[in-house]
Design a protein around this motif. Structure first.
Motif, short mmCIF file in Angstrom:
data_model
loop_
_atom_site.label_atom_id
_atom_site.label_comp_id
_atom_site.label_asym_id
_atom_site.label_seq_id
_atom_site.Cartn_x
_atom_site.Cartn_y
_atom_site.Cartn_z
N THR A 154 0.92 11.14 1.78
CA THR A 154 1.13 9.90 2.50
C THR A 154 1.99 8.94 1.67
O THR A 154 2.10 9.09 0.45
N LEU A 155 2.57 7.98 2.36
CA LEU A 155 3.29 6.87 1.75
C LEU A 155 2.64 5.59 2.23
O LEU A 155 2.27 5.49 3.41
N HIS A 156 2.52 4.62 1.36
CA HIS A 156 1.96 3.32 1.75
C HIS A 156 2.95 2.22 1.39
O HIS A 156 3.40 2.13 0.26
N GLY A 157 3.32 1.41 2.38
CA GLY A 157 4.15 0.24 2.14
C GLY A 157 5.60 0.52 1.80
O GLY A 157 6.29 -0.37 1.31
N VAL A 158 6.10 1.71 2.09
CA VAL A 158 7.49 2.03 1.76
C VAL A 158 8.45 1.38 2.76
O VAL A 158 9.47 0.83 2.38
N ASP A 162 1.76 -2.66 4.23
CA ASP A 162 0.56 -2.22 4.95
C ASP A 162 0.82 -1.11 5.97
O ASP A 162 -0.01 -0.88 6.85
N GLU A 163 1.96 -0.43 5.88
CA GLU A 163 2.26 0.66 6.79
C GLU A 163 2.05 1.99 6.07
O GLU A 163 2.47 2.15 4.93
N THR A 164 1.39 2.92 6.75
CA THR A 164 1.17 4.25 6.19
C THR A 164 1.99 5.27 6.97
O THR A 164 2.03 5.23 8.20
N SER A 165 2.63 6.16 6.24
CA SER A 165 3.38 7.26 6.85
C SER A 165 2.84 8.58 6.32
O SER A 165 2.44 8.67 5.16
N TYR A 166 2.84 9.58 7.18
CA TYR A 166 2.48 10.93 6.77
C TYR A 166 3.75 11.67 6.38
O TYR A 166 4.77 11.58 7.07
#
Length: 172
Positions: A154-158, A162-166
């Motif tokens: 996962t990525l957080h705040g990229v 406060d957004e999470t990406s898989y």
């Protein structure tokens, strides 16, 4: 499906496709692409680096846009997870959109198939293909899974705070 490398003359068309994609996401309740990303500067950089492509259907209509980014891609510098292959020989798929007037025709699947086939057939130096999507974008997650990618982290705040990406990877 064919991929055509974009030029600056395609800038407005790409921006229109991406804005339409952002609208589709919002209408689906997905809070992806609702801020500054993807920005006009990002798309200009994609075009200047040769990363931006238009998706052209078999009947020669432009149906979508995609970016195929070469390393290093610093979006993944803070990956919470592990790559399947530790390599500098990868490409990343970003900013995938099919215009709403072409939705429901399987073009997203055809587009990713075309990208994967092109890389496998013409780029033996590429060890893996990487992609990510918003945690709420179930349609894209389904497509990515269907194409054989495996979730690696996962990525957080990229892209936004406060957004999470898989994050996913497909090994050649």
């Amino acid at each position: 499906m064919q991929l055509r490398r974009a030029t600056m003359t395609d800038f407005d068309q790409i921006m229109a496709i991406l804005k339409d994609g952002a609208k589709q996401l919002a209408e689906s309740g997905v809070n992806q692409w609702q801020g500054e990303y993807p920005s006009p500067d990002q798309i200009k950089e994609d075009i200047e680096n040769g990363w931006a492509y238009l998706a052209v259907s078999d009947d020669e209509e432009t149906v979508g846009a995609i970016s195929i980014v070469t390393p290093p891609d610093h979006s993944y510098d803070k990956l919470n997870g592990d790559w399947l292959v530790q390599t500098d020989n990868y490409v990343v798929i970003h900013r995938v959109a099919i215009h709403s007037k072409h939705a429901g025709n399987g073009y997203a699947t055809k587009l990713l198939q075309a990208v994967i086939e092109n890389i496998r057939d013409n780029h033996p130096e590429v060890d893996s293909i990487r992609i990510d999507t918003h945690e709420d974008n179930k349609a894209m997650q389904h497509l990515i899974d269907k194409m054989g990618f495996r979730q690696v982290g996962t990525l957080h705040g990229v892209y936004r705070a406060d957004e999470t990406s898989y994050v996913y990877e497909l090994v050649r």
